[in-house]
Design a protein around this motif. Structure first.
Motif, PDB file in Angstrom:
ATOM      1  N   PHE A   5       0.846  -1.172  -0.117  1.00 17.91           N
ATOM      2  CA  PHE A   5      -0.085   0.005   0.056  1.00 17.91           C
ATOM      3  C   PHE A   5       0.835   1.191   0.039  1.00 17.91           C
ATOM      4  O   PHE A   5       0.299   2.310  -0.266  1.00 17.91           O
ATOM      5  N   ILE A   6       2.158   1.251   0.501  1.00 22.00           N
ATOM      6  CA  ILE A   6       2.879   2.211   0.575  1.00 22.00           C
ATOM      7  C   ILE A   6       3.159   2.889  -0.768  1.00 22.00           C
ATOM      8  O   ILE A   6       3.647   2.174  -1.736  1.00 22.00           O
ATOM      9  N   GLY A   7       3.009   4.213  -0.979  1.00 21.11           N
ATOM     10  CA  GLY A   7       3.152   4.783  -2.428  1.00 21.11           C
ATOM     11  C   GLY A   7       1.754   4.853  -3.306  1.00 21.11           C
ATOM     12  O   GLY A   7       1.812   5.539  -4.160  1.00 21.11           O
ATOM     13  N   GLN A   8       0.769   3.946  -2.739  1.00 20.72           N
ATOM     14  CA  GLN A   8      -0.648   4.104  -3.217  1.00 20.72           C
ATOM     15  C   GLN A   8      -1.414   5.483  -3.039  1.00 20.72           C
ATOM     16  O   GLN A   8      -0.847   5.833  -1.744  1.00 20.72           O
ATOM     17  N   THR A   9      -2.293   5.920  -3.793  1.00 16.56           N
ATOM     18  CA  THR A   9      -2.947   6.977  -3.194  1.00 16.56           C
ATOM     19  C   THR A   9      -4.444   6.371  -3.137  1.00 16.56           C
ATOM     20  O   THR A   9      -5.192   5.576  -4.017  1.00 16.56           O
ATOM     21  N   ILE A  10      -5.060   6.645  -1.990  1.00 20.36           N
ATOM     22  CA  ILE A  10      -6.247   6.448  -1.790  1.00 20.36           C
ATOM     23  C   ILE A  10      -7.426   7.534  -1.907  1.00 20.36           C
ATOM     24  O   ILE A  10      -7.219   8.739  -1.455  1.00 20.36           O
ATOM     25  N   ALA A  11      -8.509   7.219  -2.501  1.00 13.73           N
ATOM     26  CA  ALA A  11      -9.674   8.206  -2.846  1.00 13.73           C
ATOM     27  C   ALA A  11      -9.112   9.421  -3.607  1.00 13.73           C
ATOM     28  O   ALA A  11      -9.823  10.489  -3.245  1.00 13.73           O
ATOM     29  N   ASP A  12      -8.066   9.113  -4.477  1.00  6.38           N
ATOM     30  CA  ASP A  12      -7.613  10.128  -5.225  1.00  6.38           C
ATOM     31  C   ASP A  12      -7.030  11.406  -4.382  1.00  6.38           C
ATOM     32  O   ASP A  12      -7.140  12.747  -4.941  1.00  6.38           O
ATOM     33  N   ARG A  13      -6.742  11.328  -3.086  1.00  5.25           N
ATOM     34  CA  ARG A  13      -6.359  12.194  -2.106  1.00  5.25           C
ATOM     35  C   ARG A  13      -5.201  11.922  -1.390  1.00  5.25           C
ATOM     36  O   ARG A  13      -4.452  12.792  -1.041  1.00  5.25           O
ATOM     37  N   TYR A  14      -5.054  10.904  -0.856  1.00  4.54           N
ATOM     38  CA  TYR A  14      -4.186  10.495   0.248  1.00  4.54           C
ATOM     39  C   TYR A  14      -3.224   9.654  -0.025  1.00  4.54           C
ATOM     40  O   TYR A  14      -3.365   8.422  -0.339  1.00  4.54           O
ATOM     41  N   GLU A  15      -1.888  10.034  -0.338  1.00  5.85           N
ATOM     42  CA  GLU A  15      -0.844   9.351  -0.666  1.00  5.85           C
ATOM     43  C   GLU A  15      -0.100   8.682   0.514  1.00  5.85           C
ATOM     44  O   GLU A  15       0.415   9.265   1.419  1.00  5.85           O
ATOM     45  N   VAL A  17       2.506   7.063   2.888  1.00 11.98           N
ATOM     46  CA  VAL A  17       4.007   7.344   2.455  1.00 11.98           C
ATOM     47  C   VAL A  17       4.684   6.158   3.767  1.00 11.98           C
ATOM     48  O   VAL A  17       5.795   6.065   3.503  1.00 11.98           O
ATOM     49  N   ASP A  18       3.894   5.922   4.949  1.00 15.77           N
ATOM     50  CA  ASP A  18       4.593   4.883   5.702  1.00 15.77           C
ATOM     51  C   ASP A  18       3.572   4.130   6.490  1.00 15.77           C
ATOM     52  O   ASP A  18       2.485   4.712   6.728  1.00 15.77           O
ATOM     53  N   CYS A  19       3.836   3.035   7.060  1.00 11.75           N
ATOM     54  CA  CYS A  19       3.140   2.117   7.930  1.00 11.75           C
ATOM     55  C   CYS A  19       3.480   2.620   9.402  1.00 11.75           C
ATOM     56  O   CYS A  19       4.349   2.438   9.916  1.00 11.75           O
ATOM     57  N   LEU A  20       2.285   3.132   9.804  1.00 11.30           N
ATOM     58  CA  LEU A  20       2.476   3.684  11.368  1.00 11.30           C
ATOM     59  C   LEU A  20       1.981   2.373  12.439  1.00 11.30           C
ATOM     60  O   LEU A  20       2.629   2.195  13.659  1.00 11.30           O
ATOM     61  N   ASP A  21       1.185   1.526  12.054  1.00  8.96           N
ATOM     62  CA  ASP A  21       0.562   0.601  12.941  1.00  8.96           C
ATOM     63  C   ASP A  21       0.049  -0.673  12.075  1.00  8.96           C
ATOM     64  O   ASP A  21      -0.791  -0.437  11.236  1.00  8.96           O
ATOM     65  N   SER A  22       0.574  -1.855  12.352  1.00 10.97           N
ATOM     66  CA  SER A  22       0.183  -2.874  11.498  1.00 10.97           C
ATOM     67  C   SER A  22       0.107  -4.352  12.750  1.00 10.97           C
ATOM     68  O   SER A  22       0.021  -5.440  12.340  1.00 10.97           O
ATOM     69  N   SER A  23      -0.338  -3.537  13.905  1.00 12.69           N
ATOM     70  CA  SER A  23      -0.660  -4.842  14.987  1.00 12.69           C
ATOM     71  C   SER A  23      -1.888  -5.529  14.678  1.00 12.69           C
ATOM     72  O   SER A  23      -1.922  -6.632  15.205  1.00 12.69           O
ATOM     73  N   SER A  24      -2.736  -5.020  14.175  1.00 11.09           N
ATOM     74  CA  SER A  24      -4.102  -5.690  13.883  1.00 11.09           C
ATOM     75  C   SER A  24      -4.134  -6.487  12.633  1.00 11.09           C
ATOM     76  O   SER A  24      -3.605  -5.983  11.496  1.00 11.09           O
ATOM     77  N   PRO A  25      -4.563  -7.762  12.646  1.00 11.77           N
ATOM     78  CA  PRO A  25      -4.722  -8.423  11.370  1.00 11.77           C
ATOM     79  C   PRO A  25      -5.695  -8.060  10.516  1.00 11.77           C
ATOM     80  O   PRO A  25      -5.758  -8.674   9.251  1.00 11.77           O
ATOM     81  N   HIS A  26      -6.398  -7.041  10.848  1.00  9.81           N
ATOM     82  CA  HIS A  26      -7.773  -6.751  10.179  1.00  9.81           C
ATOM     83  C   HIS A  26      -7.537  -5.084   9.614  1.00  9.81           C
ATOM     84  O   HIS A  26      -8.340  -4.704   8.904  1.00  9.81           O
ATOM     85  N   SER A  27      -6.499  -4.569  10.003  1.00  7.91           N
ATOM     86  CA  SER A  27      -6.489  -3.137   9.497  1.00  7.91           C
ATOM     87  C   SER A  27      -5.153  -2.636   9.924  1.00  7.91           C
ATOM     88  O   SER A  27      -4.411  -3.252  10.584  1.00  7.91           O
ATOM     89  N   TYR A  30      -1.688   4.034   8.220  1.00  9.99           N
ATOM     90  CA  TYR A  30      -0.653   5.016   7.577  1.00  9.99           C
ATOM     91  C   TYR A  30      -0.429   6.248   7.968  1.00  9.99           C
ATOM     92  O   TYR A  30      -1.381   7.061   8.136  1.00  9.99           O
ATOM     93  N   LYS A  31       0.691   6.693   7.552  1.00  6.91           N
ATOM     94  CA  LYS A  31       0.971   8.175   7.711  1.00  6.91           C
ATOM     95  C   LYS A  31       0.747   8.466   6.228  1.00  6.91           C
ATOM     96  O   LYS A  31       1.148   7.766   5.152  1.00  6.91           O
ATOM     97  N   ALA A  32       0.047   9.721   5.901  1.00  7.63           N
ATOM     98  CA  ALA A  32      -0.343   9.626   4.388  1.00  7.63           C
ATOM     99  C   ALA A  32      -0.340  11.287   4.251  1.00  7.63           C
ATOM    100  O   ALA A  32      -0.512  11.956   5.011  1.00  7.63           O
TER     101      ALA A  32
END
Length: 75
Positions: A5-15, A17-27, A30-32
């Motif tokens: 997902f890093i480098g992807q743009t979400i909703a044509d607005r949020y790029e 840039v870094d994963c802040l928390d990946s402790s949940s298996p469901h979500s 990201y820093k965007a």
């Protein structure tokens, strides 16, 4: 990057840039970069979709939004 997902743009607005928390298996959180005003935001992505998980997430987000007052909080 290892995170697809890093480098992807979400909703044509949020790029993402870094994963802040990946402790949940469901979500993941990201820093965007908000391309509309060049500010940094946190974006939470649901990694899998199930009705009950989505309902729980939306309920949590609504309660959190109502408790936090900050100019950088997007509803």
């Amino acid at each position: 990057p290892l995170d697809r997902f890093i480098g992807q743009t979400i909703a044509d607005r949020y790029e993402l840039v870094d994963c802040l928390d990946s402790s949940s298996p469901h979500s993941r959180v990201y820093k965007a970069l908000d391309k509309s005003d060049q500010t940094v935001k946190a974006v939470k992505l649901l990694l899998s979709y199930r009705e009950e998980r989505l309902a729980s997430f939306l309920d949590f987000a609504s309660r959190a939004k109502n408790q936090i007052k900050h100019p950088n909080l997007a509803a």
